[in-house]
Design a protein around this motif. Structure first.
Motif, PDB file in Angstrom:
ATOM      1  N   ARG A  18       0.969  -1.312  -0.063  1.00 52.19           N
ATOM      2  CA  ARG A  18      -0.011  -0.109   0.092  1.00 52.19           C
ATOM      3  C   ARG A  18       0.840   1.158  -0.090  1.00 52.19           C
ATOM      4  O   ARG A  18       0.656   2.125  -0.686  1.00 52.19           O
ATOM      5  CB  ARG A  18      -0.984  -0.187   1.315  1.00 52.19           C
ATOM      6  CG  ARG A  18      -2.007  -0.966   1.235  1.00 52.19           C
ATOM      7  CD  ARG A  18      -2.957  -0.891   2.220  1.00 52.19           C
ATOM      8  NE  ARG A  18      -4.175  -1.811   2.175  1.00 52.19           N
ATOM      9  CZ  ARG A  18      -5.056  -1.884   3.018  1.00 52.19           C
ATOM     10  NH1 ARG A  18      -5.124  -1.164   3.959  1.00 52.19           N
ATOM     11  NH2 ARG A  18      -5.701  -2.931   2.967  1.00 52.19           N
ATOM     12  N   THR A  19       1.767   1.199   0.986  1.00 53.94           N
ATOM     13  CA  THR A  19       2.619   2.447   0.973  1.00 53.94           C
ATOM     14  C   THR A  19       4.295   2.000   0.670  1.00 53.94           C
ATOM     15  O   THR A  19       4.723   1.599   1.955  1.00 53.94           O
ATOM     16  CB  THR A  19       2.568   3.259   2.169  1.00 53.94           C
ATOM     17  OG1 THR A  19       2.341   2.495   3.251  1.00 53.94           O
ATOM     18  CG2 THR A  19       1.278   3.963   2.210  1.00 53.94           C
ATOM     19  N   HIS A  44       2.337  -4.125   5.457  1.00 55.87           N
ATOM     20  CA  HIS A  44       1.569  -2.968   5.854  1.00 55.87           C
ATOM     21  C   HIS A  44       1.437  -2.691   7.280  1.00 55.87           C
ATOM     22  O   HIS A  44       1.546  -1.543   7.834  1.00 55.87           O
ATOM     23  CB  HIS A  44       0.244  -2.776   5.196  1.00 55.87           C
ATOM     24  CG  HIS A  44      -0.190  -1.492   5.212  1.00 55.87           C
ATOM     25  ND1 HIS A  44      -0.126  -0.388   4.584  1.00 55.87           N
ATOM     26  CD2 HIS A  44      -1.550  -0.959   5.954  1.00 55.87           C
ATOM     27  CE1 HIS A  44      -0.618   0.718   4.817  1.00 55.87           C
ATOM     28  NE2 HIS A  44      -1.629   0.194   5.892  1.00 55.87           N
TER      29      HIS A  44
END
Length: 90
Positions: A18-19, A44
């Motif tokens: 996600r990041t 995550h």
């Protein structure tokens, strides 16, 4: 984030879909006194996936002296030692 003038620990999972770490690297460049910690073998939720590594990273970050420039017009530095408080550097 560029206005943030306090020390910050930026933590991220090495395999976060996600990041991703590249985004956290960018975030760390925006914060003047940031330290980036990329947590291996985690996604995550590195605090849940690798709590021991997170704790070690935070402990290491907390015990380091932190150097801050506290006046723009004066070239005085403020050194913060976790066990001693504020120590002005001459």
């Amino acid at each position: 984030m560029r206005k943030c003038r306090v020390p910050a620990a930026v933590l991220c999972g090495e395999q976060d879909p996600r990041t991703p770490p590249k985004r956290h690297e960018f975030i760390a460049t925006l914060i003047h006194y940031a330290t980036l910690h990329i947590i291996p073998n985690s996604g995550h939720h590195p605090t849940l996936e690798q709590p021991e590594i997170i704790n070690d990273a935070l402990r290491g970050w907390l015990v380091q002296p932190m150097v801050l420039r506290y006046r723009k017009s004066v070239s005085t530095l403020l050194v913060i030692f976790p066990d001693m408080g504020f120590v002005p550097e001459l």
